[in-house]
Design a protein around this motif. Structure first.
Motif, PDB file in Angstrom:
ATOM      1  N   ARG A 188     -77.389  15.690  31.579  1.00 32.03           N
ATOM      2  CA  ARG A 188     -77.136  16.956  32.263  1.00 32.03           C
ATOM      3  C   ARG A 188     -78.369  17.860  32.141  1.00 32.03           C
ATOM      4  NH1 ARG A 188     -71.628  18.075  33.159  1.00 32.03           N
ATOM      5  NH2 ARG A 188     -70.218  16.477  32.360  1.00 32.03           N
ATOM      6  N   PRO A 189     -79.413  17.576  32.895  1.00 36.74           N
ATOM      7  CA  PRO A 189     -80.619  18.414  32.796  1.00 36.74           C
ATOM      8  C   PRO A 189     -80.334  19.848  33.229  1.00 36.74           C
ATOM      9  CG  PRO A 189     -80.775  16.935  34.679  1.00 36.74           C
ATOM     10  CD  PRO A 189     -79.558  16.520  33.916  1.00 36.74           C
ATOM     11  N   SER A 190     -80.642  20.798  32.362  1.00 34.07           N
ATOM     12  CA  SER A 190     -80.353  22.204  32.678  1.00 34.07           C
ATOM     13  C   SER A 190     -81.556  22.933  33.239  1.00 34.07           C
ATOM     14  CB  SER A 190     -79.875  22.932  31.417  1.00 34.07           C
ATOM     15  OG  SER A 190     -80.884  22.897  30.415  1.00 34.07           O
ATOM     16  N   TRP A 191     -82.771  22.372  33.017  1.00 35.27           N
ATOM     17  CA  TRP A 191     -84.011  23.007  33.446  1.00 35.27           C
ATOM     18  C   TRP A 191     -84.116  24.441  32.916  1.00 35.27           C
ATOM     19  CZ3 TRP A 191     -86.965  19.312  34.375  1.00 35.27           C
ATOM     20  CH2 TRP A 191     -86.607  18.221  35.161  1.00 35.27           C
ATOM     21  N   GLU A 192     -83.795  24.602  31.631  1.00 41.85           N
ATOM     22  CA  GLU A 192     -83.954  25.907  31.000  1.00 41.85           C
ATOM     23  C   GLU A 192     -85.424  26.106  30.632  1.00 41.85           C
ATOM     24  OE1 GLU A 192     -81.714  28.248  30.811  1.00 41.85           O
ATOM     25  OE2 GLU A 192     -80.343  26.902  31.863  1.00 41.85           O
ATOM     26  N   PRO A 193     -85.958  27.325  30.781  1.00 44.40           N
ATOM     27  CA  PRO A 193     -87.377  27.572  30.505  1.00 44.40           C
ATOM     28  C   PRO A 193     -87.811  27.138  29.113  1.00 44.40           C
ATOM     29  CG  PRO A 193     -86.429  29.434  31.677  1.00 44.40           C
ATOM     30  CD  PRO A 193     -85.295  28.508  31.351  1.00 44.40           C
ATOM     31  N   THR A 194     -86.970  27.366  28.096  1.00 37.19           N
ATOM     32  CA  THR A 194     -87.358  26.987  26.735  1.00 37.19           C
ATOM     33  C   THR A 194     -87.514  25.483  26.606  1.00 37.19           C
ATOM     34  OG1 THR A 194     -84.997  27.064  26.165  1.00 37.19           O
ATOM     35  CG2 THR A 194     -86.328  29.002  25.627  1.00 37.19           C
ATOM     36  N   GLU A 195     -86.629  24.713  27.237  1.00 40.78           N
ATOM     37  CA  GLU A 195     -86.705  23.259  27.157  1.00 40.78           C
ATOM     38  C   GLU A 195     -87.914  22.737  27.936  1.00 40.78           C
ATOM     39  OE1 GLU A 195     -83.755  19.376  27.699  1.00 40.78           O
ATOM     40  OE2 GLU A 195     -83.236  21.296  28.626  1.00 40.78           O
ATOM     41  N   ILE A 196     -88.163  23.314  29.118  1.00 37.11           N
ATOM     42  CA  ILE A 196     -89.322  22.919  29.919  1.00 37.11           C
ATOM     43  C   ILE A 196     -90.606  23.201  29.154  1.00 37.11           C
ATOM     44  CG2 ILE A 196     -90.623  23.424  32.028  1.00 37.11           C
ATOM     45  CD1 ILE A 196     -87.934  24.020  33.378  1.00 37.11           C
ATOM     46  N   ALA A 197     -90.693  24.393  28.537  1.00 37.29           N
ATOM     47  CA  ALA A 197     -91.884  24.759  27.766  1.00 37.29           C
ATOM     48  C   ALA A 197     -92.104  23.771  26.621  1.00 37.29           C
ATOM     49  CB  ALA A 197     -91.745  26.181  27.229  1.00 37.29           C
ATOM     50  N   GLN A 198     -91.032  23.385  25.949  1.00 39.24           N
ATOM     51  CA  GLN A 198     -91.164  22.498  24.794  1.00 39.24           C
ATOM     52  C   GLN A 198     -91.744  21.138  25.183  1.00 39.24           C
ATOM     53  OE1 GLN A 198     -87.503  21.917  22.653  1.00 39.24           O
ATOM     54  NE2 GLN A 198     -88.467  20.762  21.023  1.00 39.24           N
ATOM     55  N   VAL A 199     -91.222  20.526  26.244  1.00 44.28           N
ATOM     56  CA  VAL A 199     -91.703  19.190  26.613  1.00 44.28           C
ATOM     57  C   VAL A 199     -93.103  19.244  27.218  1.00 44.28           C
ATOM     58  CG1 VAL A 199     -89.364  18.321  26.979  1.00 44.28           C
ATOM     59  CG2 VAL A 199     -90.653  19.199  28.925  1.00 44.28           C
ATOM     60  N   LEU A 200     -93.501  20.395  27.733  1.00 44.46           N
ATOM     61  CA  LEU A 200     -94.850  20.526  28.291  1.00 44.46           C
ATOM     62  C   LEU A 200     -95.860  21.021  27.266  1.00 44.46           C
ATOM     63  CD1 LEU A 200     -94.166  22.031  31.849  1.00 44.46           C
ATOM     64  CD2 LEU A 200     -94.835  19.695  31.261  1.00 44.46           C
ATOM     65  N   GLY A 201     -95.414  21.190  26.013  1.00 48.27           N
ATOM     66  CA  GLY A 201     -96.341  21.624  24.975  1.00 48.27           C
ATOM     67  C   GLY A 201     -96.741  23.074  25.091  1.00 48.27           C
ATOM     68  N   ILE A 202     -95.891  23.896  25.687  1.00 46.08           N
ATOM     69  CA  ILE A 202     -96.188  25.316  25.913  1.00 46.08           C
ATOM     70  C   ILE A 202     -95.459  26.169  24.877  1.00 46.08           C
ATOM     71  CG2 ILE A 202     -96.041  27.229  27.545  1.00 46.08           C
ATOM     72  CD1 ILE A 202     -97.943  25.031  28.423  1.00 46.08           C
ATOM     73  N   GLU A 203     -96.163  27.082  24.240  1.00 45.95           N
ATOM     74  CA  GLU A 203     -95.537  28.070  23.381  1.00 45.95           C
ATOM     75  C   GLU A 203     -95.145  29.250  24.273  1.00 45.95           C
ATOM     76  OE1 GLU A 203     -93.719  29.427  20.159  1.00 45.95           O
ATOM     77  OE2 GLU A 203     -94.859  27.541  20.154  1.00 45.95           O
ATOM     78  N   LEU A 204     -93.852  29.389  24.515  1.00 51.08           N
ATOM     79  CA  LEU A 204     -93.348  30.342  25.507  1.00 51.08           C
ATOM     80  C   LEU A 204     -93.550  31.780  25.049  1.00 51.08           C
ATOM     81  CD1 LEU A 204     -91.773  30.591  28.209  1.00 51.08           C
ATOM     82  CD2 LEU A 204     -89.671  30.616  26.857  1.00 51.08           C
TER      83      LEU A 204
END
Length: 774
Positions: free
Chosen positions: A661-677
């Motif tokens: 169930r991919p939610s595409w939440e910004p925090t999850e997207i940032a984490q997998v892309l190596g981004i410190e939000l």
């Protein structure tokens, strides 16, 4: 007689057609041919109201479908009838009638491209010698009458541009929700024994006019649904005259149609169709069992709940509380959403009696409007509730929270079930049998227990009025702390926490939009929110590099590319992320764009859930410079910390796309892309006074103090006005100090040391502006 009614006996007309007339197929109706002695026969699939043209001539329009070529791409034609003949036809022609037309004039149809029907239409009038034969009249459901016979198209015979009738079994559906326009929208995926799948997107301004689907496995009958081809797959959309019936798909269940229409036809032979579809679905479709009970829920579960609504309340602008029960008790401690007693709708005695059996479901975003309209006591099916395990502040014991997240992914939504529904009948019987002896006896409840510490409503209202005069803020914790004078705080060592009662003499910045900053929780840095022109400049720079076609159409995204028609002839590529090898609905889709302008990017954010600007390299797509937002969702731009981020390849997103169930939440997207939000925060300096001294306290807050998300304030004029009004209440311009309102708040002191000096600073915390002010 121009309009004749033909009685059908044993399949044949009692009065034969004139012998000189010969039948003409729809495909042979073409301009330039002689159709003098020809007739066309079809079934009425749509009729329009009788109207008058500007010169006063009566006009009537019907649409006939060719019975012999129902699977053809073009299988219907417009019939335009004028004068006295129009008036006569409007009285007798009904949906489903078989009609024969002769003596017509053929003319090019100006609406063929729009309505998907034959390129010509037929014009008819009494003056032109036309004749119309209506077979099987009357067609309404009257005893002894001949009912209309509809032609139903199998899903494997659907053609682009046609308007058809069909039956199907529901494989997936989204309960009706408010679309981005003013209509309600429902999405349903159908299957049938032809092993073809059809996804239908249905719109209507009237909620009751959409199909009443309650569960996977229901059977639907759609009349006059338009078929169009998109990306090589057939889709269904509502057209003029669309109507639906829904049936329980359970084998052996009564065949009772669900519909809001007062007039519909249902033939005896259609019962056989439904029974056959039920049997087929039972062995070929994976139909989930009954919805879960509260007694069976577990943490981190997504489930459907059939329940009764006993209370509701507004929580904030983006969430709403529903108090529900199903007669069983959740095996875990449950989260009780904090709301003011005066905001909670529902019977107070019943809410108290059921307090150990109800659970609080917090619904978000697009579900809020429907939740507000629900009636207390109604029976609901809430689809895809999420149970989360969490710890309350300062508590070691975990509890279960119930959330209905925003969006419609995985069928999330709320359905209202009628009392005639079999599941509701079963639930009602169970609720009536529940022994409430363990709950508090209603007769023994005192007024103290019903009204808190107040003897009556008048006392309660008086107390609230006094509170409003005392303070315009609300303390959300640490009620054990006593007020401390500012003089005492200024003479005390740090760090410590205090409760104060003071007035706001001044605040900075005066231009409130300047108080929004971006904060990195890892390195604790603050930075200004980049200007939109900076983003546009970065996009223009990235457009210089053309998209790499070798990176298009991978296993986890589909790509589309085109060249703009302006002088620059930019190449734009959009990559649509898939789930289970299928494209999702726009409101659930994440896409990536190369070569787009700022204006084009914002257009996409209005239709799709998430947009990520990217550019091509030799091996993969990559993010732009972190001076630009790495993600856009709605009106919000999400940024990453340049110092703490280590960007990863875009293909890392495929791990989210592969989730159940991919939610595409910004925090999850940032984490997998190596981004410190980076988080949006309010940074303000308040000068507080209480008569004993003056103290500068900093406000560092995401959304708690103003009850406004800092991430939304820069793009929302209404929220900006709301914040300005709040500050005008806390610190009214032009007022004397004695006339300023009192603020109660918590502040904490802390030390800041460097090589040169040591200073004590103060920060406001755990304080919220009163709702009356906001």
């Amino acid at each position: 007689m121009p309009v004749q009614l033909l009685k059908i006996i044993k399949g044949k007309s009692e009065t034969p057609l004139p012998s000189h007339l010969q039948k003409e197929d729809l495909k042979h109706l073409q301009e330039g041919f002689d159709h003098t002695n020809k007739y066309f026969q079809g079934i009425v699939i749509l009729s329009y109201p009788l109207t008058k043209l500007r010169d006063g001539t009566d006009f009537f329009k019907v649409v006939l479908q060719d019975l012999d070529n129902s699977c053809s791409r073009i299988n219907s034609i417009n019939i335009l009838i004028y004068g006295k003949m129009a008036e006569d036809c409007a009285k007798v022609i009904r949906h489903g009638d078989t009609v024969v037309v002769a003596g017509f004039k053929l003319a090019k149809s100006p609406t063929a491209r729009e309505d998907g029907r034959h390129g010509c239409h037929l014009e008819m009038s009494e003056e032109a010698g036309s004749a119309i034969y209506v077979c099987g009249y009357p067609t309404l459901s009257v005893i002894g009458s001949v009912a209309p016979k509809y032609v139903y198209t199998p899903l494997n015979c659907l053609k682009d541009g046609t308007i058809v009738n069909l039956y199907g079994v529901v494989k997936f559906f989204k309960p009706p929700y408010v679309s981005k326009g003013t209509d309600y929208c429902s999405v349903v995926t159908l299957v049938d024994p032809s092993n073809v799948k059809l996804t239908c997107t249905l719109f209507n301004g009237n909620l009751d006019s959409l199909p009443k689907i309650y569960k996977v496995g229901d059977i639907v009958r759609f009349h006059r649904i338009k078929i169009r081809e998109y990306n090589g797959q057939m889709q269904g959309i509502t057209s003029v005259g669309f109507a639906s019936l829904t049936f329980d798909g359970t084998v052996g269940a009564p065949i009772v149609p669900r519909t809001s229409s007062k007039v519909y036809t249902f033939m005896d032979e259609e019962q056989k169709t439904i029974e056959e579809l039920r049997v087929w679905a039972a062995s070929n479709l994976s139909i989930s069992g009954p919805a879960a009970k509260l007694s069976g829920v577990q943490p981190m579960l997504f489930f459907d709940l059939t329940c009764q609504l006993v209370g509701k309340a507004k929580v904030d602008g983006s969430s709403f509380l529903l108090k529900v029960w199903d007669g069983t008790k959740c095996p875990y401690p449950t989260w009780k959403v904090p709301v003011e007693a005066r905001d909670l709708e529902g019977e107070k005695v019943l809410l108290h009696q059921l307090r150990n059996l109800t659970v609080d479901v917090l619904v978000y975003d697009n579900h809020v409007q429907l939740a507000k309209s629900l009636k207390i006591g109604s029976f609901l099916r809430i689809y895809s509730i999420h149970t989360k395990q969490a710890n309350a502040d300062n508590e070691d014991v975990s509890h279960i929270e119930f959330h209905l997240h925003g969006g419609t992914c995985y069928g999330r939504g709320i359905g209202v079930l009628p009392e005639s529904n079999p599941d509701v009948k079963e639930l009602k019987a169970f609720l009536e049998s529940v022994d409430l002896a363990d709950s508090q006896n209603i007769e023994s409840m005192s007024s103290m227990e019903l009204d808190g510490t107040f003897n009556n409503v008048t006392d309660l209202e008086s107390h609230l009025q006094r509170c409003q005069q005392l303070s315009v803020t609300v303390l959300t914790d640490h009620q054990d702390l006593n007020n401390t004078e500012l003089k005492t705080i200024l003479n005390s060592t740090a760090p410590q926490q205090y409760r104060i009662r003071a007035k706001l003499r001044t605040y900075k910045p005066q231009k409130l939009y300047q108080c929004i900053k971006l904060h990195c929780s890892k390195c604790n840095s603050l930075q200004e929110v980049p200007d939109g022109d900076d983003f546009d400049f970065i996009l223009q720079g990235s457009a210089v590099t053309a998209p790499n076609p070798e990176l298009h159409n991978t296993s986890w995204y589909d790509s589309a590319m085109w060249t703009t028609q302006d002088q620059k002839q930019r190449k734009i590529a959009i990559h649509f992320v898939k789930h289970d090898e299928m494209l999702q609905q726009p409101e659930d889709t994440l896409l990536m764009i190369e070569g787009g302008t700022l204006k084009e990017v914002w257009k996409l954010t209005k239709r799709f859930k998430c947009v990520i600007p990217v550019r091509s390299t030799e091996d993969d797509l990559e993010l732009l410079d972190l001076s630009a937002p790495f993600l856009l969702q709605g009106n919000i731009k999400y940024y990453g910390c340049k110092q703490c981020s280590t960007p990863k390849p875009i293909k890392s997103l495929s791990s989210i796309a592969a989730e159940q169930r991919p939610s595409w939440e910004p925090t999850e997207i940032a984490q997998v892309l190596g981004i410190e939000l980076l988080q949006y925060v309010f940074i303000m300096k308040f000068t507080l006074v209480d008569g004993t001294g003056a103290l500068n306290a900093y406000l560092f807050d995401y959304e708690k103090f103003f009850q406004i998300p800092a991430s939304e304030i820069l793009t929302n004029n209404f929220l900006q006005q709301k914040m300005q009004m709040t500050m005008n209440t806390l610190c009214p311009p032009g007022r004397k100090l004695d006339d300023l309102p009192w603020l109660e708040c918590f502040i904490k002191s802390y030390n800041v040391r460097d090589a040169m000096k040591h200073q004590v600073y103060y920060q406001i915390f755990d304080t919220t502006v009163a709702e009356d002010v906001v």
